[in-house]
Motif scaffolding. Structure first.
Motif, PDB file in Angstrom:
ATOM      1  N   ASP A 100       0.807  -1.221   0.000  1.00 19.41           N
ATOM      2  CA  ASP A 100       0.000   0.000   0.000  1.00 19.41           C
ATOM      3  C   ASP A 100       0.838   1.269   0.000  1.00 19.41           C
ATOM      4  N   ASN A 101       2.069   1.172   0.505  1.00 20.99           N
ATOM      5  CA  ASN A 101       2.935   2.353   0.598  1.00 20.99           C
ATOM      6  C   ASN A 101       4.388   1.909   0.753  1.00 20.99           C
ATOM      7  N   LEU A 125      -5.422   1.870  -2.518  1.00 22.04           N
ATOM      8  CA  LEU A 125      -4.407   2.690  -1.870  1.00 22.04           C
ATOM      9  C   LEU A 125      -3.044   2.474  -2.505  1.00 22.04           C
ATOM     10  N   ASN A 129      -0.680   5.284  -4.460  1.00 21.44           N
ATOM     11  CA  ASN A 129       0.691   5.529  -3.997  1.00 21.44           C
ATOM     12  C   ASN A 129       1.731   4.925  -4.935  1.00 21.44           C
ATOM     13  N   ALA A 132       5.239   6.696  -5.322  1.00 28.58           N
ATOM     14  CA  ALA A 132       6.090   6.606  -4.141  1.00 28.58           C
ATOM     15  C   ALA A 132       6.630   5.188  -3.959  1.00 28.58           C
TER      16      ALA A 132
END
Length: 285
Positions: A100-101, A125, A129, A132
């Motif tokens: 997710d991140n 999500l 993202n 990133a």
């Protein structure tokens, strides 16, 4: 960013718990194998699967195929031990589900050190993202988890995958921006060659490097779809020849089939021929 030199046209999921499947994979024409400890392994076999997979990888025989281990999520009871075990198996990369991140990759790297990481992109999500995540210094590839994404989006099945295009597109943009491998999601109907071919062509046109497959019967279609066609190779050679002739004589502008050939077209043509060379080298092993 430079394109991915290593062929990744077909990426086959193999259960890490099945010795027969692990053995059969040694002779299959897949460019890469995802040795799966997650979805393909039932809970009762997850601990034993680590030892089964470790033995298979220690035995070897997978040639120059890229070897990727998909572990269970670090939020599960198996994830951390999977990561520790996978780090010792000599794989080319470790694939983390449901990223997710970037912090998810940081957590995995505490167990895996400098081993390259791949990320399953399968949540809204995660897609939001994507840039990133793609920028993470240890990340070398993204795999689209289209089944999970469809579930999260609450979509209905469509042949054109329209409900997923925004998420897939964000991942393609992120992957190209940071020069990482991009692998499209699976096509579930493994006996439907025509439907699989259509989806492979769509993924190729979007910019994916290859497609994950769930059955060996899908390998030939994926390999063909993500290889340069004879027409593409022939055009690339003519574009390069025309451009080089104009450069050598210093006269006029290169034209092929009524279209001007500029530096960017020549760069793409050379990438096409380099990809063909890499595929031929892999196939000859």
């Amino acid at each position: 960013m430079p394109s991915i030199a290593r062929p990744l046209r077909s990426v086959l999921y193999i259960p890490g718990s099945k010795p027969r499947a692990l053995d059969k994979a040694r002779g299959l024409p897949a460019d890469a194998i995802i040795f799966d400890l997650e979805d393909a392994v039932i809970p009762e076999e997850k601990v034993a699967a680590r030892a089964t997979l470790a033995e298979a990888l220690a035995t070897g025989g997978y040639g120059n195929r890229m070897k990727i281990i998909r572990i269970n999520g670090l939020d599960t009871e198996w994830g951390a031990d999977d990561a520790k075990a996978a780090a010792k198996m000599g794989a080319d990369a470790i694939l983390l589900p449901k990223v997710d991140n970037p912090a998810d990759l940081d957590a995995l790297a505490t167990f895996t050190g400098n081993i390259p990481l791949w990320a399953m992109m399968e949540s809204p999500l995660g897609m939001l993202n994507a840039a990133a995540i793609a920028a993470h210094p240890k990340l070398q590839g993204m795999v689209m988890g289209t089944n999970d994404l469809a579930k999260e989006l609450q979509t209905r099945p469509r042949a054109d995958r329209l409900p997923m295009m925004t998420g897939l597109g964000l991942c393609v943009l992120a992957g190209k921006a940071y020069g990482i491998a991009l692998i499209d999601g699976v096509y579930n109907a493994f006996k439907d060659d025509e439907g699989h071919r259509v989806e492979c062509d769509q993924g190729r046109d979007m910019g994916f490097d290859g497609k994950t497959v769930i059955h060996p019967a899908q390998l030939d279609v994926a390999n063909e779809a993500f290889s340069p066609s004879e027409a593409e190779v022939e055009l690339a050679r003519r574009q390069i020849a025309a451009f080089e002739e104009c450069e050598a004589t210093g006269q006029g502008v290169a034209v092929v089939d009524g279209k001007i050939v500029e530096n960017l077209h020549v760069a793409t043509a050379r990438e096409t021929l380099a990809k063909l060379d890499a595929i031929n080298a892999l196939s000859s092993e």
